[in-house]
Design a protein around this motif. Structure first.
Motif, PDB file in Angstrom:
ATOM      1  N   UNK A  52      -3.643  10.344  15.161  1.00 39.26           N
ATOM      2  CA  UNK A  52      -4.049   9.176  14.383  1.00 39.26           C
ATOM      3  C   UNK A  52      -2.940   8.805  13.402  1.00 39.26           C
ATOM      4  N   UNK A  53      -3.015   7.595  12.873  1.00 37.45           N
ATOM      5  CA  UNK A  53      -2.034   7.131  11.904  1.00 37.45           C
ATOM      6  C   UNK A  53      -2.407   7.605  10.503  1.00 37.45           C
ATOM      7  N   UNK A  54      -1.460   8.254   9.833  1.00 37.18           N
ATOM      8  CA  UNK A  54      -1.629   8.661   8.444  1.00 37.18           C
ATOM      9  C   UNK A  54      -0.819   7.722   7.567  1.00 37.18           C
ATOM     10  N   UNK A  55      -1.468   7.045   6.659  1.00 40.74           N
ATOM     11  CA  UNK A  55      -0.778   6.101   5.791  1.00 40.74           C
ATOM     12  C   UNK A  55       0.099   6.833   4.777  1.00 40.74           C
ATOM     13  N   UNK A  56       1.300   6.295   4.573  1.00 35.09           N
ATOM     14  CA  UNK A  56       2.232   6.832   3.593  1.00 35.09           C
ATOM     15  C   UNK A  56       2.293   5.973   2.342  1.00 35.09           C
ATOM     16  N   UNK A  57       1.524   4.889   2.341  1.00 34.29           N
ATOM     17  CA  UNK A  57       1.417   4.050   1.150  1.00 34.29           C
ATOM     18  C   UNK A  57       2.278   2.808   1.195  1.00 34.29           C
ATOM     19  N   UNK A  58       2.145   2.015   0.145  1.00 31.71           N
ATOM     20  CA  UNK A  58       2.938   0.800  -0.014  1.00 31.71           C
ATOM     21  C   UNK A  58       4.392   1.183  -0.261  1.00 31.71           C
ATOM     22  N   UNK A  59       5.310   0.553   0.473  1.00 27.97           N
ATOM     23  CA  UNK A  59       6.736   0.850   0.328  1.00 27.97           C
ATOM     24  C   UNK A  59       7.421  -0.136  -0.599  1.00 27.97           C
ATOM     25  N   UNK A  60       7.172  -1.440  -0.388  1.00 28.23           N
ATOM     26  CA  UNK A  60       7.886  -2.444  -1.183  1.00 28.23           C
ATOM     27  C   UNK A  60       7.088  -3.730  -1.266  1.00 28.23           C
ATOM     28  N   UNK A  61       7.116  -4.331  -2.463  1.00 24.61           N
ATOM     29  CA  UNK A  61       6.551  -5.663  -2.676  1.00 24.61           C
ATOM     30  C   UNK A  61       7.434  -6.397  -3.677  1.00 24.61           C
ATOM     31  N   UNK A  62       7.898  -7.607  -3.360  1.00 24.78           N
ATOM     32  CA  UNK A  62       8.728  -8.354  -4.312  1.00 24.78           C
ATOM     33  C   UNK A  62       7.987  -8.581  -5.623  1.00 24.78           C
ATOM     34  N   UNK A  63       8.742  -8.507  -6.718  1.00 26.00           N
ATOM     35  CA  UNK A  63       8.143  -8.652  -8.041  1.00 26.00           C
ATOM     36  C   UNK A  63       8.466  -9.990  -8.689  1.00 26.00           C
ATOM     37  N   UNK A  68      13.590  11.027  13.845  1.00 28.86           N
ATOM     38  CA  UNK A  68      13.610  12.491  13.874  1.00 28.86           C
ATOM     39  C   UNK A  68      12.391  13.080  14.589  1.00 28.86           C
ATOM     40  N   UNK A  69      12.092  12.487  15.749  1.00 32.21           N
ATOM     41  CA  UNK A  69      11.028  13.018  16.589  1.00 32.21           C
ATOM     42  C   UNK A  69       9.633  12.608  16.184  1.00 32.21           C
ATOM     43  N   UNK A  70       9.499  11.783  15.159  1.00 26.28           N
ATOM     44  CA  UNK A  70       8.187  11.308  14.728  1.00 26.28           C
ATOM     45  C   UNK A  70       8.115   9.790  14.893  1.00 26.28           C
ATOM     46  N   UNK A  71       6.906   9.277  15.119  1.00 31.03           N
ATOM     47  CA  UNK A  71       6.706   7.844  15.221  1.00 31.03           C
ATOM     48  C   UNK A  71       6.134   7.313  13.910  1.00 31.03           C
ATOM     49  N   UNK A  72       6.761   6.242  13.431  1.00 31.26           N
ATOM     50  CA  UNK A  72       6.333   5.590  12.198  1.00 31.26           C
ATOM     51  C   UNK A  72       5.935   4.155  12.505  1.00 31.26           C
ATOM     52  N   UNK A  73       5.050   3.611  11.688  1.00 33.93           N
ATOM     53  CA  UNK A  73       4.671   2.207  11.807  1.00 33.93           C
ATOM     54  C   UNK A  73       4.874   1.514  10.470  1.00 33.93           C
ATOM     55  N   UNK A  74       5.654   0.444  10.478  1.00 33.35           N
ATOM     56  CA  UNK A  74       5.721  -0.484   9.357  1.00 33.35           C
ATOM     57  C   UNK A  74       4.639  -1.533   9.563  1.00 33.35           C
ATOM     58  N   UNK A 119       3.879  -1.568   3.996  1.00 33.05           N
ATOM     59  CA  UNK A 119       3.715  -0.134   3.883  1.00 33.05           C
ATOM     60  C   UNK A 119       4.136   0.560   5.161  1.00 33.05           C
ATOM     61  N   UNK A 120       3.879   1.857   5.213  1.00 27.99           N
ATOM     62  CA  UNK A 120       4.307   2.656   6.344  1.00 27.99           C
ATOM     63  C   UNK A 120       3.248   3.705   6.650  1.00 27.99           C
ATOM     64  N   UNK A 121       3.142   4.069   7.938  1.00 32.15           N
ATOM     65  CA  UNK A 121       2.263   5.139   8.377  1.00 32.15           C
ATOM     66  C   UNK A 121       3.025   6.004   9.371  1.00 32.15           C
ATOM     67  N   UNK A 122       2.599   7.259   9.531  1.00 39.16           N
ATOM     68  CA  UNK A 122       3.217   8.176  10.477  1.00 39.16           C
ATOM     69  C   UNK A 122       2.157   8.661  11.442  1.00 39.16           C
ATOM     70  N   UNK A 123       2.531   8.816  12.727  1.00 38.18           N
ATOM     71  CA  UNK A 123       1.582   9.248  13.752  1.00 38.18           C
ATOM     72  C   UNK A 123       1.456  10.763  13.714  1.00 38.18           C
ATOM     73  N   UNK A 124       0.215  11.227  13.662  1.00 41.21           N
ATOM     74  CA  UNK A 124      -0.083  12.664  13.705  1.00 41.21           C
ATOM     75  C   UNK A 124      -1.095  12.921  14.799  1.00 41.21           C
ATOM     76  N   UNK A 125      -0.783  13.870  15.681  1.00 41.68           N
ATOM     77  CA  UNK A 125      -1.699  14.194  16.783  1.00 41.68           C
ATOM     78  C   UNK A 125      -2.989  14.824  16.255  1.00 41.68           C
TER      79      UNK A 125
END
Length: 309
Positions: A1-12, A285-291, A303-309
Motif C-alpha cells: 500500500x502507499x504510505x504518505x510521506x507528507x506535504x513536500x512543497x507549497x508556494x508561499x 534506490x529500489x523503492x517506488x515513490x508517488x508524487x 506531496x509524496x508517498x512510498x509503496x510498501x508491500x
C-alpha cells in the motif's frame, strides 16, 4: 500500500510569478538522493509557468532549493501557449531533455483551448528553449476542443509513445455551470519531434466518472501500467486510478486495485482532504515513490508517498 510521506512543497506567494499552486509534479534524477521536481505554478493573474524545487529523498524528504525564475515562459501574444504552460512529461534523449507541455489560451466564459508543445534543454534542465512556437500536437478532427496533459515514453530509439488527455465535450449543466468531459488517447513518433495520432481512446470514461487527466505510464515485465487522476461523479473531485495494457494503446481500468485505491484523501482540513490527483510514480534506490497533488488542483502544493508491500 502507499504510505504518505507528507506535504513536500507549497508556494508561499513570495514571488509574483510563483504566487500559488505547484501542479502536476514531474521528477528528474540529478545524482545520489537529489531530485529536481518540476511543477506548474501560477502568477497573480492565474497564468501558468514552470518552476522547480530540488529535494533530497533519504530517510526524510527535504527541500534543498527553489527556482528563482521560470524555466519555460509564456508564448508570444496570440500563440497557443500565451496564457500558460503546464509541463507534464520529461524524457532524456541523446544528452538533451525533452519537456512536453500543454500550452493554453483563455476563451470566453471560463472556456480554454489547449495544445501540446515541446521544450528542449541543453543544460540538464536548468533552462529550456521551445522546439517550435507552434504545437507538436494540436486540435483537429480527432480532438476538436482540447489536447493536453501529455506523458511520453521512449520505448526504443525510433519508437516513442504518448498518452494525452483529449477534450471530448464542453456543456452547461442544469444549473448553468460549465462542465467538461475528457479521456486519454494515444500518439506515436519515431523521433519525439513529429507526432501522429492513433485516433483511438487508450483509457476511456466509465459511468462513475467524467474526466481523466495526465496518465503516467511505464513498462514492467512486458506489461504497461498507468496511473491517472479521474473525477468521481459521486464525490465531485479527483481520485487516483490504475490501468494495465498489453500493447500500451488499449488499457483495462482497475481503479479498485490497491496500487491506486490505497492512496486515500487525508483527514479533515488537511492539504489533501478533498482530493488526491496528478500522480507520477518513479523509482529511487529500489523503492517506488508517488508524487501527487491534493486540494484545489495543486493550490495546496504537492506531496509524496512510498509503496510498501
Amino acid at each position: 500500500m502507499w504510505k504518505k510521506l507528507g506535504l513536500v512543497f507549497c508556494p508561499e506567494g513570495t514571488s509574483e510569478w510563483m504566487s500559488s499552486h505547484a501542479t502536476v509534479p514531474t521528477p528528474y534524477h540529478l545524482h545520489g538522493d537529489l531530485w529536481r521536481i518540476y511543477f506548474s505554478t501560477r502568477d497573480s493573474s492565474q497564468r501558468n509557468q514552470v518552476g522547480y524545487v530540488e529535494v533530497e529523498i533519504a530517510e526524510t524528504v527535504k527541500v534543498c532549493s527553489v527556482s528563482q525564475q521560470p524555466v519555460i515562459p509564456f508564448g508570444k501574444l496570440g500563440y497557443f501557449d500565451c496564457d500558460g504552460v503546464y509541463a507534464t512529461s520529461l524524457v532524456k534523449h541523446r544528452g538533451l531533455l525533452y519537456f512536453y507541455y500543454a500550452g493554453w489560451n483563455a476563451g470566453r466564459d471560463g472556456i480554454f483551448y489547449s495544445a501540446i508543445g515541446l521544450a528542449i534543454s541543453e543544460d540538464n534542465g536548468l533552462s529550456f528553449r521551445k522546439y517550435t512556437n507552434a504545437p507538436v500536437l494540436g486540435r483537429d478532427r480527432v480532438d476538436k476542443w482540447a489536447v493536453m496533459a501529455p506523458f511520453v515514453q521512449k520505448l526504443a530509439e525510433d519508437n516513442w509513445l504518448m498518452l494525452y488527455t483529449s477534450g471530448i465535450e464542453l456543456y452547461h449543466d442544469k444549473d448553468g455551470q460549465l462542465k467538461s468531459l475528457y479521456d486519454v488517447k494515444s500518439a506515436y513518433s519515431q523521433d519525439g519531434l513529429e507526432w501522429f495520432k492513433t485516433g483511438e481512446t487508450a483509457i476511456g470514461l466509465e459511468e462513475k466518472d467524467t474526466n481523466i487527466a495526465r496518465a503516467c505510464f511505464g513498462v514492467e515485465d512486458g506489461k504497461f501500467k498507468a496511473f491517472y487522476p479521474y473525477v468521481s461523479k459521486a464525490l465531485g473531485n479527483y481520485r487516483i486510478g490504475y490501468a494495465e495494457s498489453a500493447d500500451g494503446l488499449h488499457y483495462t481500468r482497475k481503479d479498485e486495485h490497491n496500487l491506486a485505491s490505497s492512496l486515500c484523501v487525508g483527514p479533515t482540513l488537511s492539504w489533501d482532504s478533498d482530493a488526491v490527483t496528478y500522480p507520477h510514480v518513479f523509482e529511487h534506490k529500489g523503492k517506488f515513490f508517488m508524487l501527487y497533488n491534493g486540494n484545489g488542483f495543486g493550490k495546496t502544493g504537492f506531496g509524496m508517498a512510498v509503496w510498501q508491500e
